[in-house]
Motif scaffolding. Structure first.
Motif, PDB file in Angstrom:
ATOM      1  N   THR A  72       0.847  -1.192   0.000  1.00  0.00           N
ATOM      2  CA  THR A  72       0.000   0.000   0.000  1.00  0.00           C
ATOM      3  C   THR A  72       0.881   1.240   0.000  1.00  0.00           C
ATOM      4  OG1 THR A  72      -1.768  -1.149   1.173  1.00  0.00           O
ATOM      5  CG2 THR A  72      -1.820   1.236   1.230  1.00  0.00           C
ATOM      6  N   PHE A  73       0.646   2.129  -0.962  1.00  0.00           N
ATOM      7  CA  PHE A  73       1.436   3.357  -1.084  1.00  0.00           C
ATOM      8  C   PHE A  73       0.685   4.480  -0.373  1.00  0.00           C
ATOM      9  CE2 PHE A  73       2.654   0.645  -4.649  1.00  0.00           C
ATOM     10  CZ  PHE A  73       4.014   0.554  -4.411  1.00  0.00           C
ATOM     11  N   LEU A  74       1.212   4.829   0.804  1.00  0.00           N
ATOM     12  CA  LEU A  74       0.500   5.738   1.703  1.00  0.00           C
ATOM     13  C   LEU A  74       0.978   7.179   1.549  1.00  0.00           C
ATOM     14  CD1 LEU A  74       0.867   3.448   4.831  1.00  0.00           C
ATOM     15  CD2 LEU A  74      -1.244   3.819   3.561  1.00  0.00           C
ATOM     16  N   VAL A  96       3.010 -12.106  -7.900  1.00  0.00           N
ATOM     17  CA  VAL A  96       1.800 -11.269  -7.900  1.00  0.00           C
ATOM     18  C   VAL A  96       1.933 -10.205  -6.810  1.00  0.00           C
ATOM     19  CG1 VAL A  96      -0.718 -11.181  -7.695  1.00  0.00           C
ATOM     20  CG2 VAL A  96       0.379 -13.246  -8.600  1.00  0.00           C
ATOM     21  N   VAL A  97       1.674  -8.955  -7.176  1.00  0.00           N
ATOM     22  CA  VAL A  97       1.642  -7.875  -6.184  1.00  0.00           C
ATOM     23  C   VAL A  97       0.300  -7.167  -6.272  1.00  0.00           C
ATOM     24  CG1 VAL A  97       2.593  -5.611  -5.574  1.00  0.00           C
ATOM     25  CG2 VAL A  97       4.134  -7.514  -6.019  1.00  0.00           C
ATOM     26  N   GLU A  98      -0.352  -7.033  -5.116  1.00  0.00           N
ATOM     27  CA  GLU A  98      -1.576  -6.239  -5.015  1.00  0.00           C
ATOM     28  C   GLU A  98      -1.166  -4.866  -4.500  1.00  0.00           C
ATOM     29  OE1 GLU A  98      -5.803  -6.958  -2.850  1.00  0.00           O
ATOM     30  OE2 GLU A  98      -4.132  -6.583  -1.476  1.00  0.00           O
ATOM     31  N   THR A  99      -1.371  -3.832  -5.319  1.00  0.00           N
ATOM     32  CA  THR A  99      -1.046  -2.475  -4.879  1.00  0.00           C
ATOM     33  C   THR A  99      -2.334  -1.765  -4.471  1.00  0.00           C
ATOM     34  OG1 THR A  99      -1.109  -1.706  -7.183  1.00  0.00           O
ATOM     35  CG2 THR A  99       1.050  -2.246  -6.266  1.00  0.00           C
ATOM     36  N   ALA A 100      -2.177  -0.794  -3.576  1.00  0.00           N
ATOM     37  CA  ALA A 100      -3.325  -0.029  -3.089  1.00  0.00           C
ATOM     38  C   ALA A 100      -2.831   1.357  -2.693  1.00  0.00           C
ATOM     39  CB  ALA A 100      -3.971  -0.741  -1.894  1.00  0.00           C
ATOM     40  N   GLY A 101      -3.791   2.263  -2.445  1.00  0.00           N
ATOM     41  CA  GLY A 101      -3.417   3.614  -2.035  1.00  0.00           C
ATOM     42  C   GLY A 101      -3.045   4.469  -3.231  1.00  0.00           C
ATOM     43  N   ASN A 102      -1.917   5.162  -3.129  1.00  0.00           N
ATOM     44  CA  ASN A 102      -1.502   6.087  -4.178  1.00  0.00           C
ATOM     45  C   ASN A 102      -1.098   5.366  -5.466  1.00  0.00           C
ATOM     46  OD1 ASN A 102      -1.991   8.195  -2.487  1.00  0.00           O
ATOM     47  ND2 ASN A 102       0.156   8.698  -2.084  1.00  0.00           N
ATOM     48  N   ASN A 103      -0.985   6.147  -6.533  1.00  0.00           N
ATOM     49  CA  ASN A 103      -0.607   5.650  -7.852  1.00  0.00           C
ATOM     50  C   ASN A 103       0.711   4.853  -7.801  1.00  0.00           C
ATOM     51  OD1 ASN A 103       0.368   5.479 -10.540  1.00  0.00           O
ATOM     52  ND2 ASN A 103      -0.818   7.271 -11.142  1.00  0.00           N
ATOM     53  N   ILE A 119      -1.962  -6.195  -9.599  1.00  0.00           N
ATOM     54  CA  ILE A 119      -3.393  -5.918  -9.514  1.00  0.00           C
ATOM     55  C   ILE A 119      -3.577  -4.756  -8.545  1.00  0.00           C
ATOM     56  CG2 ILE A 119      -3.676  -7.821  -7.804  1.00  0.00           C
ATOM     57  CD1 ILE A 119      -6.585  -8.085  -8.899  1.00  0.00           C
ATOM     58  N   HIS A 120      -4.191  -3.674  -9.026  1.00  0.00           N
ATOM     59  CA  HIS A 120      -4.322  -2.453  -8.213  1.00  0.00           C
ATOM     60  C   HIS A 120      -5.737  -2.315  -7.683  1.00  0.00           C
ATOM     61  CE1 HIS A 120      -3.173   1.437  -6.689  1.00  0.00           C
ATOM     62  NE2 HIS A 120      -4.150   2.042  -7.365  1.00  0.00           N
ATOM     63  N   LYS A 121      -5.846  -1.940  -6.426  1.00  0.00           N
ATOM     64  CA  LYS A 121      -7.150  -1.805  -5.769  1.00  0.00           C
ATOM     65  C   LYS A 121      -7.726  -0.426  -6.073  1.00  0.00           C
ATOM     66  CE  LYS A 121      -8.042  -4.438  -2.150  1.00  0.00           C
ATOM     67  NZ  LYS A 121      -8.329  -5.028  -0.855  1.00  0.00           N
ATOM     68  N   CYS A 122      -8.948  -0.380  -6.595  1.00  0.00           N
ATOM     69  CA  CYS A 122      -9.582   0.876  -7.002  1.00  0.00           C
ATOM     70  C   CYS A 122     -11.004   0.952  -6.459  1.00  0.00           C
ATOM     71  CB  CYS A 122      -9.647   0.986  -8.524  1.00  0.00           C
ATOM     72  SG  CYS A 122      -8.049   0.883  -9.348  1.00  0.00           S
ATOM     73  N   THR A 123     -11.442   2.175  -6.123  1.00  0.00           N
ATOM     74  CA  THR A 123     -12.806   2.353  -5.607  1.00  0.00           C
ATOM     75  C   THR A 123     -13.707   3.092  -6.594  1.00  0.00           C
ATOM     76  OG1 THR A 123     -12.167   4.409  -4.491  1.00  0.00           O
ATOM     77  CG2 THR A 123     -11.996   2.369  -3.211  1.00  0.00           C
ATOM     78  N   SER A 124     -13.225   3.305  -7.813  1.00  0.00           N
ATOM     79  CA  SER A 124     -14.039   4.005  -8.808  1.00  0.00           C
ATOM     80  C   SER A 124     -13.634   3.567 -10.206  1.00  0.00           C
ATOM     81  CB  SER A 124     -13.856   5.530  -8.684  1.00  0.00           C
ATOM     82  OG  SER A 124     -12.533   5.883  -9.072  1.00  0.00           O
ATOM     83  N   VAL A 125     -14.503   3.843 -11.167  1.00  0.00           N
ATOM     84  CA  VAL A 125     -14.198   3.516 -12.568  1.00  0.00           C
ATOM     85  C   VAL A 125     -13.038   4.371 -13.059  1.00  0.00           C
ATOM     86  CG1 VAL A 125     -15.083   3.514 -14.934  1.00  0.00           C
ATOM     87  CG2 VAL A 125     -16.540   2.723 -13.059  1.00  0.00           C
ATOM     88  N   ARG A 126     -13.026   5.663 -12.674  1.00  0.00           N
ATOM     89  CA  ARG A 126     -11.962   6.546 -13.178  1.00  0.00           C
ATOM     90  C   ARG A 126     -10.586   6.097 -12.671  1.00  0.00           C
ATOM     91  NH1 ARG A 126     -14.629   9.122  -9.252  1.00  0.00           N
ATOM     92  NH2 ARG A 126     -13.460  10.118  -7.552  1.00  0.00           N
TER      93      ARG A 126
END
Length: 325
Positions: A72-74, A96-103, A119-126
């Motif tokens: 997670t990139f905080l 496999v790396v799951e990224t989250a938070g910042n770009n 695989i990046h965690k996203c909360t919106s389509v954009r």
């Protein structure tokens, strides 16, 4: 069950265990991977890159199946040693790396050069489209129901997943509200290639957390989560407890004057006390609305096998029956 996600990650079932602070240790990741799904070690729960390297090695001793690492990139004043963590992941042979938070864009070349899928965690389509544009291999689309950080758009998965399916070219998994075979079949029907489960995997035998945590999830209904830190635009869905009530009262009383320092007692450094010691009111902790669908504490294998059997029955019998005649 074969999907783009099972092919991409070399797993048997299209189920991923998401990264969770002070939950995603080697024991859980290995148990999930041994069950045919994709287990994930939570990178930043390990205090140093050296600790993460040891945790990856420990997981290797427990499974010969693929597993991943969450990073997670905080947005913090003093950033963790991200180059060190990335090196530990690459040197450990993780694929496999799951990224989250910042770009995560600046870290993608090194990961891809090492043959790692991201695989990046996203909360919106954009945000999902941005992840696709920068070269992520897949995304985990997090609906408003999810535990942890649901973003600020408040779009539940019944809308968010088909919207993602309409827009994305890369595969995605559904995250938030996922618990059983019904969740998996619904996610596939809405365009996902699998599902990601967090809260459901905490309530398993192998999850290395205090039994108080597991029992709190089993006892909770879908009405027992709350959204905190919304005024700070850092919304988190947590299980309601005394700390949650105290935090929300501070938010109400301070209004527009609320600062992070005002609630630090409820949110900073609380996870070890809760997850390891079972001190359930020590602070706020992430939990999804899906708690309302969790009624037992099975092994990871029992859970995954049950999900796949239920999904198979729904697809092969219940849905097929609607076409009869």
């Amino acid at each position: 069950m074969k999907t783009q996600i099972t092919d991409m990650f070399g797993i048997e079932h299209p189920i991923i265990q998401g990264g969770m602070h002070f939950v995603g240790f080697a024991e859980l990741a290995a148990a999930v991977s041994n069950a045919g799904a994709l287990g994930i070690i939570t990178g930043l729960t390990q205090r140093t890159p050296q600790d993460l390297a040891k945790e990856i090695a420990r997981c290797r001793e427990m499974t010969d199946k693929p597993f991943g690492v969450n990073l997670t990139f905080l947005p913090v004043m003093k950033a963790p040693d991200y180059p060190g963590y990335i090196k530990a992941i690459i040197d450990g042979g993780v694929k496999v790396v799951e990224t989250a938070g910042n770009n995560p864009q600046k870290w993608l070349p090194a990961l891809h050069e090492a043959g790692i899928k991201v695989i990046h965690k996203c909360t919106s389509v954009r945000h999902s489209l941005k992840a696709e544009a920068i070269g992520c291999d897949a995304v985990s689309v997090d609906g408003f129901e999810c535990g942890g950080h649901p973003g600020e758009d408040d779009i539940p998965n019944f809308i968010l997943l088909p919207r993602a399916a309409d827009e994305l070219k890369i595969p995605f998994v559904a995250s938030g509200g996922m618990a059983d075979g019904r969740s998996l079949v619904a996610a596939l029907a809405l365009g996902a290639q699998g599902m990601n489960m967090g809260t459901r995997f905490i309530a398993t035998k192998e999850a290395p957390v205090h039994d108080n945590v597991k029992q709190a999830i089993v006892a909770a209904s879908e009405l027992d989560t709350r959204l905190v830190m919304r005024p700070l635009r850092n919304t988190e869905r947590v299980l309601r407890n005394a700390a949650t009530d105290a935090l929300l009262e501070k938010e109400r009383s301070l209004g527009a004057n609320l600062k992070f320092e005002d609630i630090i007692e409820q949110v900073a450094g609380v996870y070890p006390k809760i997850m390891k010691d079972g001190a359930m009111d020590a602070g706020v902790w992430s939990c999804g609305m899906v708690a309302g669908l969790i009624h037992d504490v099975p092994t990871c294998k029992e859970l995954v096998d049950r999900i796949m059997a239920e999904a198979d029955t729904i697809i092969g019998q219940r849905l097929a029956a609607f076409r009869a005649g």
